[in-house]
Design a protein around this motif. Sequence first.
Motif, PDB file in Angstrom:
ATOM      1  N   SER A   2       0.840  -1.188   0.000  1.00 17.51           N
ATOM      2  CA  SER A   2       0.000   0.000   0.000  1.00 17.51           C
ATOM      3  C   SER A   2       0.876   1.240   0.000  1.00 17.51           C
ATOM      4  CB  SER A   2      -0.929   0.010   1.216  1.00 17.51           C
ATOM      5  OG  SER A   2      -0.168   0.034   2.409  1.00 17.51           O
ATOM      6  N   ILE A   3       0.380   2.319  -0.594  1.00 18.60           N
ATOM      7  CA  ILE A   3       1.097   3.589  -0.657  1.00 18.60           C
ATOM      8  C   ILE A   3       0.539   4.488   0.431  1.00 18.60           C
ATOM      9  CG2 ILE A   3       1.632   5.592  -2.090  1.00 18.60           C
ATOM     10  CD1 ILE A   3       1.308   3.765  -4.531  1.00 18.60           C
ATOM     11  N   LYS A   4       1.378   4.893   1.348  1.00 17.09           N
ATOM     12  CA  LYS A   4       0.929   5.583   2.551  1.00 17.09           C
ATOM     13  C   LYS A   4       0.162   6.863   2.235  1.00 17.09           C
ATOM     14  CE  LYS A   4       2.579   7.499   6.911  1.00 17.09           C
ATOM     15  NZ  LYS A   4       3.774   7.763   7.771  1.00 17.09           N
ATOM     16  N   GLN A   5       0.667   7.667   1.302  1.00 17.45           N
ATOM     17  CA  GLN A   5       0.022   8.945   1.020  1.00 17.45           C
ATOM     18  C   GLN A   5      -1.378   8.750   0.449  1.00 17.45           C
ATOM     19  OE1 GLN A   5       3.059   8.066   0.214  1.00 17.45           O
ATOM     20  NE2 GLN A   5       4.558   9.711   0.573  1.00 17.45           N
ATOM     21  N   VAL A   6      -1.529   7.735  -0.408  1.00 18.22           N
ATOM     22  CA  VAL A   6      -2.855   7.446  -0.958  1.00 18.22           C
ATOM     23  C   VAL A   6      -3.788   6.988   0.155  1.00 18.22           C
ATOM     24  CG1 VAL A   6      -4.157   5.999  -2.558  1.00 18.22           C
ATOM     25  CG2 VAL A   6      -1.925   6.898  -3.232  1.00 18.22           C
ATOM     26  N   GLY A   7      -3.282   6.134   1.015  1.00 18.91           N
ATOM     27  CA  GLY A   7      -4.082   5.683   2.149  1.00 18.91           C
ATOM     28  C   GLY A   7      -4.508   6.832   3.045  1.00 18.91           C
ATOM     29  N   ASN A   8      -3.620   7.816   3.227  1.00 15.81           N
ATOM     30  CA  ASN A   8      -3.957   8.972   4.060  1.00 15.81           C
ATOM     31  C   ASN A   8      -5.102   9.781   3.459  1.00 15.81           C
ATOM     32  OD1 ASN A   8      -1.942   8.257   5.828  1.00 15.81           O
ATOM     33  ND2 ASN A   8      -0.495   9.835   5.181  1.00 15.81           N
ATOM     34  N   VAL A   9      -5.081   9.939   2.138  1.00 17.47           N
ATOM     35  CA  VAL A   9      -6.172  10.676   1.479  1.00 17.47           C
ATOM     36  C   VAL A   9      -7.495   9.950   1.667  1.00 17.47           C
ATOM     37  CG1 VAL A   9      -7.086  11.474  -0.742  1.00 17.47           C
ATOM     38  CG2 VAL A   9      -4.673  11.794  -0.207  1.00 17.47           C
ATOM     39  N   LEU A  10      -7.484   8.641   1.490  1.00 15.48           N
ATOM     40  CA  LEU A  10      -8.715   7.861   1.658  1.00 15.48           C
ATOM     41  C   LEU A  10      -9.194   7.890   3.110  1.00 15.48           C
ATOM     42  CD1 LEU A  10      -7.846   4.820  -0.634  1.00 15.48           C
ATOM     43  CD2 LEU A  10      -9.206   6.829  -1.199  1.00 15.48           C
ATOM     44  N   ASP A  11      -8.253   7.790   4.049  1.00 16.52           N
ATOM     45  CA  ASP A  11      -8.617   7.889   5.461  1.00 16.52           C
ATOM     46  C   ASP A  11      -9.246   9.249   5.758  1.00 16.52           C
ATOM     47  OD1 ASP A  11      -7.663   5.362   6.005  1.00 16.52           O
ATOM     48  OD2 ASP A  11      -5.719   6.051   6.761  1.00 16.52           O
ATOM     49  N   LEU A  12      -8.701  10.286   5.135  1.00 21.24           N
ATOM     50  CA  LEU A  12      -9.222  11.643   5.346  1.00 21.24           C
ATOM     51  C   LEU A  12     -10.652  11.765   4.832  1.00 21.24           C
ATOM     52  CD1 LEU A  12      -8.417  14.468   6.374  1.00 21.24           C
ATOM     53  CD2 LEU A  12      -7.651  14.994   4.045  1.00 21.24           C
ATOM     54  N   LEU A  13     -10.930  11.182   3.668  1.00 21.21           N
ATOM     55  CA  LEU A  13     -12.293  11.220   3.130  1.00 21.21           C
ATOM     56  C   LEU A  13     -13.266  10.493   4.060  1.00 21.21           C
ATOM     57  CD1 LEU A  13     -11.742  10.612  -0.689  1.00 21.21           C
ATOM     58  CD2 LEU A  13     -12.496  12.719   0.424  1.00 21.21           C
ATOM     59  N   GLU A  14     -12.867   9.331   4.554  1.00 20.19           N
ATOM     60  CA  GLU A  14     -13.729   8.590   5.482  1.00 20.19           C
ATOM     61  C   GLU A  14     -13.941   9.370   6.774  1.00 20.19           C
ATOM     62  OE1 GLU A  14     -11.770   4.824   5.859  1.00 20.19           O
ATOM     63  OE2 GLU A  14     -12.803   3.978   4.108  1.00 20.19           O
ATOM     64  N   TYR A  15     -12.922  10.073   7.210  1.00 22.22           N
ATOM     65  CA  TYR A  15     -13.020  10.905   8.414  1.00 22.22           C
ATOM     66  C   TYR A  15     -14.084  11.984   8.229  1.00 22.22           C
ATOM     67  CZ  TYR A  15     -11.526  14.665  11.627  1.00 22.22           C
ATOM     68  OH  TYR A  15     -11.478  15.667  12.555  1.00 22.22           O
ATOM     69  N   PHE A  16     -14.035  12.678   7.098  1.00 22.27           N
ATOM     70  CA  PHE A  16     -15.021  13.730   6.847  1.00 22.27           C
ATOM     71  C   PHE A  16     -16.420  13.154   6.652  1.00 22.27           C
ATOM     72  CE2 PHE A  16     -11.393  16.566   5.578  1.00 22.27           C
ATOM     73  CZ  PHE A  16     -11.669  17.579   6.484  1.00 22.27           C
ATOM     74  N   ALA A  17     -16.506  11.985   6.041  1.00 23.06           N
ATOM     75  CA  ALA A  17     -17.821  11.361   5.851  1.00 23.06           C
ATOM     76  C   ALA A  17     -18.484  11.075   7.195  1.00 23.06           C
ATOM     77  CB  ALA A  17     -17.678  10.068   5.050  1.00 23.06           C
ATOM     78  N   GLY A  18     -17.693  10.677   8.167  1.00 21.66           N
ATOM     79  CA  GLY A  18     -18.247  10.432   9.494  1.00 21.66           C
ATOM     80  C   GLY A  18     -18.457  11.700  10.297  1.00 21.66           C
ATOM     81  N   ARG A  19     -17.561  12.662  10.146  1.00 20.13           N
ATOM     82  CA  ARG A  19     -17.608  13.902  10.923  1.00 20.13           C
ATOM     83  C   ARG A  19     -18.700  14.849  10.423  1.00 20.13           C
ATOM     84  NH1 ARG A  19     -13.985  17.104  14.059  1.00 20.13           N
ATOM     85  NH2 ARG A  19     -14.183  19.349  13.658  1.00 20.13           N
ATOM     86  N   GLN A  20     -18.767  14.988   9.075  1.00 21.04           N
ATOM     87  CA  GLN A  20     -19.793  15.811   8.410  1.00 21.04           C
ATOM     88  C   GLN A  20     -19.769  17.275   8.840  1.00 21.04           C
ATOM     89  OE1 GLN A  20     -23.651  13.874   8.392  1.00 21.04           O
ATOM     90  NE2 GLN A  20     -22.904  12.448   6.855  1.00 21.04           N
ATOM     91  N   ARG A  21     -18.576  17.774   9.120  1.00 16.85           N
ATOM     92  CA  ARG A  21     -18.379  19.210   9.351  1.00 16.85           C
ATOM     93  C   ARG A  21     -16.891  19.494   9.155  1.00 16.85           C
ATOM     94  NH1 ARG A  21     -18.664  16.957  14.465  1.00 16.85           N
ATOM     95  NH2 ARG A  21     -17.026  17.622  15.937  1.00 16.85           N
ATOM     96  N   PRO A  22     -16.530  20.773   8.939  1.00 17.96           N
ATOM     97  CA  PRO A  22     -15.116  21.094   8.708  1.00 17.96           C
ATOM     98  C   PRO A  22     -14.237  20.718   9.895  1.00 17.96           C
ATOM     99  CG  PRO A  22     -16.522  22.909   8.016  1.00 17.96           C
ATOM    100  CD  PRO A  22     -17.411  21.945   8.758  1.00 17.96           C
ATOM    101  N   ALA A  23     -12.949  20.568   9.612  1.00 13.98           N
ATOM    102  CA  ALA A  23     -11.966  20.249  10.652  1.00 13.98           C
ATOM    103  C   ALA A  23     -10.710  21.071  10.404  1.00 13.98           C
ATOM    104  CB  ALA A  23     -11.632  18.763  10.647  1.00 13.98           C
ATOM    105  N   SER A  24     -10.096  21.499  11.481  1.00 16.38           N
ATOM    106  CA  SER A  24      -8.870  22.282  11.369  1.00 16.38           C
ATOM    107  C   SER A  24      -7.669  21.365  11.174  1.00 16.38           C
ATOM    108  CB  SER A  24      -8.658  23.120  12.630  1.00 16.38           C
ATOM    109  OG  SER A  24      -8.382  22.261  13.745  1.00 16.38           O
ATOM    110  N   LEU A  25      -6.544  21.970  10.787  1.00 13.50           N
ATOM    111  CA  LEU A  25      -5.307  21.213  10.640  1.00 13.50           C
ATOM    112  C   LEU A  25      -4.968  20.501  11.948  1.00 13.50           C
ATOM    113  CD1 LEU A  25      -2.045  22.467   8.982  1.00 13.50           C
ATOM    114  CD2 LEU A  25      -1.987  21.306  11.168  1.00 13.50           C
TER     115      LEU A  25
END
Length: 248
Positions: A2-25
């Motif tokens: 697996s490519i870590k950076q690609v996995g991070n992007v996908l993890d980030l999308l799943e994070y927002f899908a569950g959070r459903q609001r903006p998040a800071s750095l």
Amino acid sequence: MSIKQVGNVLDLLEYFAGRQRPASLAEIARHFGWPRSSTFNLLLTLTNRGFLYEPRARAGYYPAPVWAELITQIERGQPIPHGMRALLDQLVQETGETAVLAAASGAHALFIETVESPSAVRYAAPVGKRVPLHVTATGRALLSQMSAADRAAILEKAAYERYTDTTRVSAEQVEAEIAASIARGWFEGNAEYTQDLGGVAMPFAVGERRYALLVAGPMFRVASRLPELAQRLRERLEGYLAAQAAGE
């Protein structure tokens, strides 16, 4: 691999899908345990490409609508068969169990449309779930539609891990079960991959695309009903394919 950076992007999308609001750095870095510098670089790259934006100044990041537009365009190229959601809904209503549409993805079956049983105890089948082709009824239904050479290539590389007491642990055993399933007219899942879960699957095609349709649930409910579930699945699938052929 697996490519870590690609996995991070996908993890980030799943994070927002569950959070459903903006998040800071800071919130994102803290949630994932990522270094602040690499989190900043990831967010900056996605923002510069238009995939993230700030709905309000300094209010945090959120996925931009471009994601939805891209998915819509991709789906237009290879759409889920028309009326499939209604078929899955009907199967759940009539059987009380989870219904799944799956397609082959490498050595796995990928769940591309699902409707879960309303029962509290049920087969959990989120869209995007992957299960090994050689271990499951869904997977063997998909394998049965491949050429002998393609199927042999997958089975040769498969990892024959014993998940349960009923897992088939060799290419010969999988081939024998595929042959028996074709003769029987449906593919049986008997707690081979996940203990206490089973069901029935059938292969079918729409144009050049190959699919498997699955009805599954806990073994205490489905073990004695497999032939009944298979008959219901066959009837509904045949009706669906006839309607598709008639252009309905």
